[in-house]
Design a protein around this motif. Structure first.
Motif, PDB file in Angstrom:
ATOM      1  N   LEU A  33      -0.220  10.776  -1.455  1.00  0.00           N
ATOM      2  CA  LEU A  33      -0.359   9.330  -1.372  1.00  0.00           C
ATOM      3  C   LEU A  33       0.099   8.843  -0.001  1.00  0.00           C
ATOM      4  CD1 LEU A  33       0.991   8.240  -4.868  1.00  0.00           C
ATOM      5  CD2 LEU A  33      -1.378   8.422  -4.115  1.00  0.00           C
ATOM      6  N   ALA A  34      -0.402   7.680   0.373  1.00  0.00           N
ATOM      7  CA  ALA A  34      -0.029   7.059   1.643  1.00  0.00           C
ATOM      8  C   ALA A  34       0.127   5.567   1.409  1.00  0.00           C
ATOM      9  CB  ALA A  34      -1.104   7.312   2.699  1.00  0.00           C
ATOM     10  N   ILE A  35       0.777   4.921   2.365  1.00  0.00           N
ATOM     11  CA  ILE A  35       0.886   3.464   2.390  1.00  0.00           C
ATOM     12  C   ILE A  35      -0.133   2.987   3.416  1.00  0.00           C
ATOM     13  CG2 ILE A  35       2.383   1.538   3.016  1.00  0.00           C
ATOM     14  CD1 ILE A  35       3.594   2.742   0.701  1.00  0.00           C
ATOM     15  N   PHE A  36      -0.931   2.016   3.052  1.00  0.00           N
ATOM     16  CA  PHE A  36      -1.906   1.440   3.982  1.00  0.00           C
ATOM     17  C   PHE A  36      -1.377   0.093   4.418  1.00  0.00           C
ATOM     18  CE2 PHE A  36      -6.035  -0.715   4.920  1.00  0.00           C
ATOM     19  CZ  PHE A  36      -6.400   0.102   5.978  1.00  0.00           C
ATOM     20  N   LEU A  37      -1.049  -0.010   5.708  1.00  0.00           N
ATOM     21  CA  LEU A  37      -0.417  -1.203   6.258  1.00  0.00           C
ATOM     22  C   LEU A  37      -0.971  -1.460   7.649  1.00  0.00           C
ATOM     23  CD1 LEU A  37       1.943  -3.319   6.025  1.00  0.00           C
ATOM     24  CD2 LEU A  37       3.384  -1.582   7.082  1.00  0.00           C
ATOM     25  N   TYR A  38      -1.489  -2.657   7.875  1.00  0.00           N
ATOM     26  CA  TYR A  38      -2.044  -3.026   9.176  1.00  0.00           C
ATOM     27  C   TYR A  38      -3.063  -2.006   9.685  1.00  0.00           C
ATOM     28  CZ  TYR A  38       1.473  -6.685   9.467  1.00  0.00           C
ATOM     29  OH  TYR A  38       2.235  -7.788   9.222  1.00  0.00           O
ATOM     30  N   GLU A  39      -4.012  -1.658   8.824  1.00  0.00           N
ATOM     31  CA  GLU A  39      -5.110  -0.756   9.179  1.00  0.00           C
ATOM     32  C   GLU A  39      -4.640   0.648   9.560  1.00  0.00           C
ATOM     33  OE1 GLU A  39      -8.261  -1.892   8.677  1.00  0.00           O
ATOM     34  OE2 GLU A  39      -7.333  -3.772   8.080  1.00  0.00           O
ATOM     35  N   THR A  40      -3.431   1.029   9.114  1.00  0.00           N
ATOM     36  CA  THR A  40      -2.885   2.346   9.431  1.00  0.00           C
ATOM     37  C   THR A  40      -2.364   2.983   8.149  1.00  0.00           C
ATOM     38  OG1 THR A  40      -2.224   1.570  11.619  1.00  0.00           O
ATOM     39  CG2 THR A  40      -1.172   3.576  10.841  1.00  0.00           C
ATOM     40  N   TYR A  41      -2.528   4.301   8.042  1.00  0.00           N
ATOM     41  CA  TYR A  41      -2.027   5.053   6.897  1.00  0.00           C
ATOM     42  C   TYR A  41      -0.696   5.697   7.272  1.00  0.00           C
ATOM     43  CZ  TYR A  41      -6.767   4.599   5.115  1.00  0.00           C
ATOM     44  OH  TYR A  41      -7.960   4.094   4.670  1.00  0.00           O
ATOM     45  N   TYR A  42       0.308   5.543   6.393  1.00  0.00           N
ATOM     46  CA  TYR A  42       1.608   6.171   6.573  1.00  0.00           C
ATOM     47  C   TYR A  42       1.869   7.039   5.345  1.00  0.00           C
ATOM     48  CZ  TYR A  42       2.209   2.452  10.007  1.00  0.00           C
ATOM     49  OH  TYR A  42       2.046   1.604  11.075  1.00  0.00           O
ATOM     50  N   PRO A  43       2.185   8.325   5.517  1.00  0.00           N
ATOM     51  CA  PRO A  43       2.458   9.161   4.348  1.00  0.00           C
ATOM     52  C   PRO A  43       3.577   8.543   3.499  1.00  0.00           C
ATOM     53  CG  PRO A  43       2.341  10.495   6.335  1.00  0.00           C
ATOM     54  CD  PRO A  43       2.324   9.053   6.770  1.00  0.00           C
ATOM     55  N   LEU A  44       3.394   8.562   2.208  1.00  0.00           N
ATOM     56  CA  LEU A  44       4.392   8.016   1.284  1.00  0.00           C
ATOM     57  C   LEU A  44       5.436   9.090   1.042  1.00  0.00           C
ATOM     58  CD1 LEU A  44       5.312   5.718  -0.510  1.00  0.00           C
ATOM     59  CD2 LEU A  44       3.783   6.544  -2.270  1.00  0.00           C
ATOM     60  N   THR A  45       6.580   8.956   1.709  1.00  0.00           N
ATOM     61  CA  THR A  45       7.665   9.934   1.604  1.00  0.00           C
ATOM     62  C   THR A  45       8.960   9.205   1.293  1.00  0.00           C
ATOM     63  OG1 THR A  45       8.320   9.793   3.922  1.00  0.00           O
ATOM     64  CG2 THR A  45       6.549  11.356   3.385  1.00  0.00           C
ATOM     65  N   ASN A  46      10.001   9.977   1.021  1.00  0.00           N
ATOM     66  CA  ASN A  46      11.323   9.406   0.765  1.00  0.00           C
ATOM     67  C   ASN A  46      11.922   8.757   2.001  1.00  0.00           C
ATOM     68  OD1 ASN A  46      11.487  10.019  -1.952  1.00  0.00           O
ATOM     69  ND2 ASN A  46      12.246  12.079  -1.558  1.00  0.00           N
ATOM     70  N   GLU A  47      11.320   8.944   3.162  1.00  0.00           N
ATOM     71  CA  GLU A  47      11.838   8.367   4.396  1.00  0.00           C
ATOM     72  C   GLU A  47      11.424   6.914   4.584  1.00  0.00           C
ATOM     73  OE1 GLU A  47      10.699  10.994   7.544  1.00  0.00           O
ATOM     74  OE2 GLU A  47      11.722  12.690   6.625  1.00  0.00           O
ATOM     75  N   ILE A  48      10.529   6.431   3.731  1.00  0.00           N
ATOM     76  CA  ILE A  48      10.072   5.043   3.814  1.00  0.00           C
ATOM     77  C   ILE A  48      10.737   4.245   2.699  1.00  0.00           C
ATOM     78  CG2 ILE A  48       8.081   3.498   3.653  1.00  0.00           C
ATOM     79  CD1 ILE A  48       6.341   5.764   4.668  1.00  0.00           C
ATOM     80  N   ALA A  49      11.341   3.128   3.059  1.00  0.00           N
ATOM     81  CA  ALA A  49      11.924   2.242   2.048  1.00  0.00           C
ATOM     82  C   ALA A  49      10.787   1.464   1.394  1.00  0.00           C
ATOM     83  CB  ALA A  49      12.930   1.292   2.689  1.00  0.00           C
ATOM     84  N   VAL A  50      10.501   1.794   0.144  1.00  0.00           N
ATOM     85  CA  VAL A  50       9.398   1.184  -0.594  1.00  0.00           C
ATOM     86  C   VAL A  50       9.980   0.466  -1.803  1.00  0.00           C
ATOM     87  CG1 VAL A  50       7.277   1.641  -1.889  1.00  0.00           C
ATOM     88  CG2 VAL A  50       7.824   3.011   0.115  1.00  0.00           C
ATOM     89  N   TYR A  51       9.539  -0.751  -2.020  1.00  0.00           N
ATOM     90  CA  TYR A  51      10.029  -1.551  -3.141  1.00  0.00           C
ATOM     91  C   TYR A  51       8.851  -2.018  -3.976  1.00  0.00           C
ATOM     92  CZ  TYR A  51      14.100  -1.328  -0.225  1.00  0.00           C
ATOM     93  OH  TYR A  51      15.134  -0.858   0.545  1.00  0.00           O
ATOM     94  N   SER A  52       9.020  -1.987  -5.291  1.00  0.00           N
ATOM     95  CA  SER A  52       7.903  -2.356  -6.154  1.00  0.00           C
ATOM     96  C   SER A  52       7.737  -3.843  -6.353  1.00  0.00           C
ATOM     97  CB  SER A  52       8.005  -1.677  -7.507  1.00  0.00           C
ATOM     98  OG  SER A  52       9.253  -1.269  -7.856  1.00  0.00           O
ATOM     99  N   SER A  53       8.725  -4.627  -5.936  1.00  0.00           N
ATOM    100  CA  SER A  53       8.570  -6.087  -6.030  1.00  0.00           C
ATOM    101  C   SER A  53       9.073  -6.736  -4.750  1.00  0.00           C
ATOM    102  CB  SER A  53       9.327  -6.644  -7.239  1.00  0.00           C
ATOM    103  OG  SER A  53      10.716  -6.642  -6.990  1.00  0.00           O
ATOM    104  N   GLU A  54       8.535  -7.907  -4.487  1.00  0.00           N
ATOM    105  CA  GLU A  54       8.972  -8.641  -3.303  1.00  0.00           C
ATOM    106  C   GLU A  54      10.434  -9.063  -3.445  1.00  0.00           C
ATOM    107  OE1 GLU A  54       7.286 -12.090  -0.315  1.00  0.00           O
ATOM    108  OE2 GLU A  54       6.497 -11.999  -2.355  1.00  0.00           O
ATOM    109  N   GLU A  55      10.860  -9.396  -4.659  1.00  0.00           N
ATOM    110  CA  GLU A  55      12.249  -9.801  -4.892  1.00  0.00           C
ATOM    111  C   GLU A  55      13.217  -8.656  -4.590  1.00  0.00           C
ATOM    112  OE1 GLU A  55       9.752 -10.195  -7.231  1.00  0.00           O
ATOM    113  OE2 GLU A  55       9.440 -12.314  -6.761  1.00  0.00           O
TER     114      GLU A  55
END
Length: 81
Positions: free
Chosen positions: A46-68
């Protein structure tokens, strides 16, 4: 404050929230909405798609499931500086 940022089970199409640093002003970070997608370079990942760029979805990225949740983490990490 303990923010559990373990990789949750994400699926393509999920909307998540990440911190994004302005490439021109590194001391500025914002919360941005991003999509979870299949990584075009490796469809089994899986990857994160942000600003027309793909970033691998790894533990090194702070990802949150809600805006809150992202806002609470942002306030904790950036407003306390």
């Amino acid at each position: 404050m303990d923010f559990d940022n373990e990789m949750t089970s994400y699926s393509p199409g999920d909307i998540v929230y990440v911190f994004y640093r302005n490439p021109h002003t590194q001391d500025v970070a914002n919360i941005q909405e991003a999509a979870v997608v299949n990584n075009p370079e490796n469809p089994n990942e899986l990857a994160i798609f942000l600003y027309e760029t793909y970033y691998p979805l790894t533990n090194e990225i702070a990802v949150y499931s809600s805006e809150e949740e992202a806002k609470a983490a942002y306030d904790y990490y950036f407003e306390s500086m």
